[in-house]
Design a protein around this motif. Structure first.
Motif, short mmCIF file in Angstrom:
data_model
loop_
_atom_site.label_atom_id
_atom_site.label_comp_id
_atom_site.label_asym_id
_atom_site.label_seq_id
_atom_site.Cartn_x
_atom_site.Cartn_y
_atom_site.Cartn_z
N UNK A 1 -7.12 -2.84 -2.85
CA UNK A 1 -7.80 -3.08 -4.13
C UNK A 1 -6.90 -2.73 -5.31
N UNK A 2 -5.98 -1.79 -5.12
CA UNK A 2 -5.05 -1.41 -6.18
C UNK A 2 -4.01 -2.49 -6.41
N UNK A 3 -3.71 -3.27 -5.39
CA UNK A 3 -2.75 -4.37 -5.51
C UNK A 3 -3.52 -5.64 -5.81
N UNK A 4 -3.16 -6.34 -6.84
CA UNK A 4 -3.90 -7.55 -7.19
C UNK A 4 -2.94 -8.68 -7.45
N UNK A 5 -2.78 -9.61 -6.55
CA UNK A 5 -3.40 -9.72 -5.23
C UNK A 5 -2.63 -8.91 -4.19
N UNK A 6 -3.26 -8.69 -3.06
CA UNK A 6 -2.62 -7.96 -1.96
C UNK A 6 -1.55 -8.85 -1.33
N UNK A 7 -0.33 -8.34 -1.19
CA UNK A 7 0.73 -9.15 -0.56
C UNK A 7 0.50 -9.34 0.93
N UNK B 1 -8.50 -13.31 -3.71
CA UNK B 1 -7.44 -12.62 -3.00
C UNK B 1 -7.70 -12.83 -1.50
N UNK B 2 -7.08 -13.87 -0.95
CA UNK B 2 -7.37 -14.26 0.43
C UNK B 2 -6.99 -13.19 1.44
N UNK B 3 -5.86 -12.55 1.25
CA UNK B 3 -5.45 -11.52 2.22
C UNK B 3 -6.44 -10.36 2.24
N UNK B 4 -6.89 -9.97 1.08
CA UNK B 4 -7.87 -8.89 1.03
C UNK B 4 -9.19 -9.34 1.66
N UNK B 5 -9.60 -10.58 1.39
CA UNK B 5 -10.84 -11.10 1.98
C UNK B 5 -10.72 -11.18 3.50
N UNK C 1 -0.63 -7.62 6.71
CA UNK C 1 -0.20 -7.59 8.11
C UNK C 1 -0.04 -6.15 8.62
N UNK C 2 0.57 -5.28 7.80
CA UNK C 2 0.72 -3.87 8.21
C UNK C 2 -0.63 -3.20 8.39
N UNK C 3 -1.54 -3.45 7.46
CA UNK C 3 -2.87 -2.83 7.54
C UNK C 3 -3.64 -3.32 8.75
N UNK C 4 -3.55 -4.61 9.02
CA UNK C 4 -4.24 -5.19 10.18
C UNK C 4 -3.70 -4.57 11.47
N UNK C 5 -2.39 -4.45 11.58
CA UNK C 5 -1.80 -3.85 12.78
C UNK C 5 -2.15 -2.37 12.89
N UNK C 6 -2.14 -1.66 11.76
CA UNK C 6 -2.43 -0.22 11.77
C UNK C 6 -3.86 0.06 12.24
N UNK C 7 -4.83 -0.73 11.81
CA UNK C 7 -6.21 -0.46 12.25
C UNK C 7 -6.42 -0.88 13.70
N UNK C 8 -5.68 -1.88 14.15
CA UNK C 8 -5.77 -2.27 15.56
C UNK C 8 -5.24 -1.14 16.45
N UNK C 9 -4.09 -0.58 16.08
CA UNK C 9 -3.50 0.52 16.86
C UNK C 9 -4.39 1.77 16.77
#
Length: 193
Positions: A77-83, A38-42, A88-96
């Motif tokens: 982890x609940x999504x297999x694979x992560x879309x 799961x590349x996005x999760x990695x 992108x939303x998670x990456x932006x949310x932790x940056x903010x």
């Protein structure tokens, strides 16, 4: 990589991060040499390990680690694979969220004493991506790290003082000129009903 007898994801991860490394990984997965990943999760996990280092306050580092682990990584982890959208939303949310926590540190405010006025000032003095802080704020309220009265103010079209100045001319696009003129009878009932 050529010096080892087997190729693994861990071996590739030991190499310097680059687009070439990820391209080779993709080729190896596509041809069945490496197991699917799961590349996005990695990628998110790799980025998430770097975010706490950008925070200056040790207490905030612990908060961001909890936020990443229990809000974003758990969902991925609940999504297999992560879309891709979740990544992108998670990456932006932790940056903010990291930016928000650093702002609090710079202004000698902790999360427990954060007030709506502080939140409004932070939101008004930055880019529109600061709206993504609502995800962190909801989590902080749910985990009792912040006051329940706090909320991120959403921007609604037409309420900006700059947009509603009386000196600004009325719209001239064809769709506006085709609208019927509304007179003083709006909201009054007809006597025939």
């Amino acid at each position: 990589m050529a010096a080892t007898s087997s190729v693994t994801h861990q071996g590739l991860d030991a190499l310097p991060a680059s687009r070439t490394r990820e391209f080779v990984r993709g080729l190896l997965i596509e041809h069945g040499i490496l197991e699917p990943l799961d590349l996005y999760r990695a990628w998110f996990d790799q980025r998430a390990r770097q975010v706490p280092d950008r925070l200056t306050n040790p207490t905030h580092r612990a908060v961001i680690r909890r936020y990443i682990r229990w809000n974003h990584q758990r969902r991925m982890r609940q999504l297999d694979p992560a879309p891709q959208g979740t990544f992108l939303r998670s990456k932006q949310a932790i940056t903010v969220a990291a930016e928000r926590l650093n702002w609090l540190t710079d202004h000698d405010i902790d999360l427990a004493t954060l007030g709506q006025d502080h939140l409004d000032v932070w939101q008004a003095t930055g880019p529109s991506t600061r709206l993504m802080a609502d995800r962190f704020l909801v989590w902080a309220i749910r985990t009792r790290l912040a006051s329940i009265e706090l909320m991120i103010q959403r921007h609604h079209r037409g309420i900006s003082p700059r947009m509603n100045t009386p000196s600004s001319p009325p719209p001239t696009s064809p769709c506006w000129t085709r609208l019927p003129q509304i007179g003083p009878t709006v909201g009054t009932r007809s006597s025939k009903t």
